[in-house]
Scaffold this motif. Sequence first.
Motif, short mmCIF file in Angstrom:
data_model
loop_
_atom_site.label_atom_id
_atom_site.label_comp_id
_atom_site.label_asym_id
_atom_site.label_seq_id
_atom_site.Cartn_x
_atom_site.Cartn_y
_atom_site.Cartn_z
N MET A 102 4.21 -15.10 2.59
CA MET A 102 3.94 -14.25 1.44
C MET A 102 5.28 -13.91 0.77
SD MET A 102 2.08 -10.50 1.30
CE MET A 102 0.48 -11.01 1.82
N SER A 103 5.33 -14.05 -0.55
CA SER A 103 6.56 -13.76 -1.29
C SER A 103 6.73 -12.25 -1.47
CB SER A 103 6.52 -14.44 -2.64
OG SER A 103 5.59 -13.79 -3.48
N GLU A 104 7.92 -11.84 -1.87
CA GLU A 104 8.17 -10.42 -2.13
C GLU A 104 7.27 -9.90 -3.24
OE1 GLU A 104 12.31 -9.81 -2.81
OE2 GLU A 104 12.85 -10.41 -0.78
N PHE A 105 7.02 -10.74 -4.24
CA PHE A 105 6.13 -10.34 -5.33
C PHE A 105 4.72 -10.07 -4.81
CE2 PHE A 105 3.04 -11.40 -8.63
CZ PHE A 105 3.43 -10.52 -9.63
N ASP A 106 4.22 -10.96 -3.97
CA ASP A 106 2.89 -10.77 -3.39
C ASP A 106 2.82 -9.52 -2.53
OD1 ASP A 106 1.92 -13.06 -4.63
OD2 ASP A 106 2.52 -14.35 -2.95
N GLU A 107 3.89 -9.25 -1.77
CA GLU A 107 3.94 -8.02 -0.95
C GLU A 107 3.88 -6.78 -1.83
OE1 GLU A 107 7.05 -7.89 2.00
OE2 GLU A 107 6.90 -10.07 2.28
N LEU A 108 4.63 -6.82 -2.93
CA LEU A 108 4.62 -5.69 -3.86
C LEU A 108 3.23 -5.46 -4.42
CD1 LEU A 108 5.98 -3.53 -5.65
CD2 LEU A 108 6.50 -5.38 -7.27
N GLN A 109 2.55 -6.51 -4.82
CA GLN A 109 1.20 -6.38 -5.37
C GLN A 109 0.24 -5.81 -4.32
OE1 GLN A 109 0.83 -6.86 -8.76
NE2 GLN A 109 3.03 -7.06 -8.41
N ALA A 110 0.39 -6.25 -3.08
CA ALA A 110 -0.48 -5.76 -2.01
C ALA A 110 -0.26 -4.27 -1.76
CB ALA A 110 -0.24 -6.57 -0.73
N VAL A 111 0.99 -3.83 -1.77
CA VAL A 111 1.30 -2.41 -1.56
C VAL A 111 0.71 -1.57 -2.70
CG1 VAL A 111 3.18 -0.72 -1.54
CG2 VAL A 111 3.35 -2.78 -0.14
N ILE A 112 0.87 -2.05 -3.93
CA ILE A 112 0.34 -1.31 -5.08
C ILE A 112 -1.18 -1.19 -4.98
CG2 ILE A 112 0.00 -1.42 -7.59
CD1 ILE A 112 2.88 -2.58 -7.72
N ARG A 113 -1.85 -2.27 -4.61
CA ARG A 113 -3.31 -2.24 -4.45
C ARG A 113 -3.73 -1.30 -3.32
NH1 ARG A 113 -3.20 -7.52 -3.95
NH2 ARG A 113 -2.92 -8.48 -5.94
N ARG A 114 -2.99 -1.35 -2.21
CA ARG A 114 -3.34 -0.53 -1.04
C ARG A 114 -3.25 0.96 -1.34
NH1 ARG A 114 -0.59 -3.90 2.33
NH2 ARG A 114 1.28 -2.65 2.23
N HIS A 115 -2.33 1.35 -2.17
CA HIS A 115 -2.12 2.78 -2.45
C HIS A 115 -2.78 3.24 -3.76
CE1 HIS A 115 0.48 3.34 0.97
NE2 HIS A 115 1.12 2.23 0.64
N ALA A 116 -3.56 2.38 -4.37
CA ALA A 116 -4.19 2.72 -5.66
C ALA A 116 -5.11 3.93 -5.54
CB ALA A 116 -4.95 1.53 -6.22
N ALA A 117 -5.91 4.00 -4.50
CA ALA A 117 -6.86 5.12 -4.35
C ALA A 117 -6.12 6.44 -4.19
CB ALA A 117 -7.79 4.88 -3.17
N ALA A 118 -5.07 6.45 -3.39
CA ALA A 118 -4.29 7.68 -3.19
C ALA A 118 -3.61 8.09 -4.49
CB ALA A 118 -3.25 7.48 -2.09
N ARG A 119 -3.09 7.12 -5.23
CA ARG A 119 -2.44 7.41 -6.50
C ARG A 119 -3.42 8.00 -7.49
NH1 ARG A 119 -0.53 2.64 -6.64
NH2 ARG A 119 -1.88 1.92 -8.30
N GLN A 120 -4.62 7.41 -7.57
CA GLN A 120 -5.64 7.91 -8.49
C GLN A 120 -6.11 9.31 -8.10
OE1 GLN A 120 -8.46 4.73 -8.34
NE2 GLN A 120 -7.28 3.42 -9.72
N ALA A 121 -6.26 9.57 -6.82
CA ALA A 121 -6.66 10.91 -6.36
C ALA A 121 -5.59 11.94 -6.71
CB ALA A 121 -6.92 10.90 -4.86
N GLU A 122 -4.33 11.56 -6.53
CA GLU A 122 -3.23 12.47 -6.88
C GLU A 122 -3.21 12.74 -8.37
OE1 GLU A 122 1.14 11.21 -6.85
OE2 GLU A 122 0.92 12.32 -4.98
N GLN A 123 -3.43 11.72 -9.18
CA GLN A 123 -3.46 11.90 -10.62
C GLN A 123 -4.61 12.82 -11.04
OE1 GLN A 123 -3.60 8.29 -12.93
NE2 GLN A 123 -3.93 9.38 -14.85
N ARG A 124 -5.79 12.61 -10.46
CA ARG A 124 -6.94 13.47 -10.79
C ARG A 124 -6.65 14.92 -10.40
NH1 ARG A 124 -9.81 8.95 -9.03
NH2 ARG A 124 -10.11 9.85 -6.96
#
Length: 138
Positions: free
Chosen positions: A1-23
């Motif tokens: 897995m490339s660094e770019f793919d790892e970055l995308q996976a981390v962003i996807r994994r934390h999307a729910a927490a980010r959205q809850a924090e924003q709300r």
Amino acid sequence: MSEFDELQAVIRRHAAARQAEQRACEAFLNALYHALRTASGPGLPLNNVTLDFTLDPTVRLRPPPNGSFHAAWLRLGLCEVLVRVRRLDGAFQGEYGSEGVFRLEDTSEDALLTLARQLLRDVGVAYGAALVTESHLN
């Protein structure tokens, strides 16, 4: 897995927490707006208060990482004040205007009214101080 793919996976994994924090932060800003509307006391609403959510000017990444500030402009009659807030250790921590800061662990109506009244006082002092300074220069 490339660094770019790892970055995308981390962003996807934390999307729910980010959205809850924003709300949560947007709900807090909305509650502060309602507190400002009633800050003059029972039955005395401030009708010329408006709320405009905006991107925080200091955030340099999109989507903002967890722990970032969320912002809104609060129009208070003839002036506007930028309020920034984030969740930190279970509390709402924020800043407003040029020097105002706050930390609220309790978001009860009384706590929000106290913050709203402090914000109004601080903004008033900021404009009052500018007027006093100008009069001394004349």
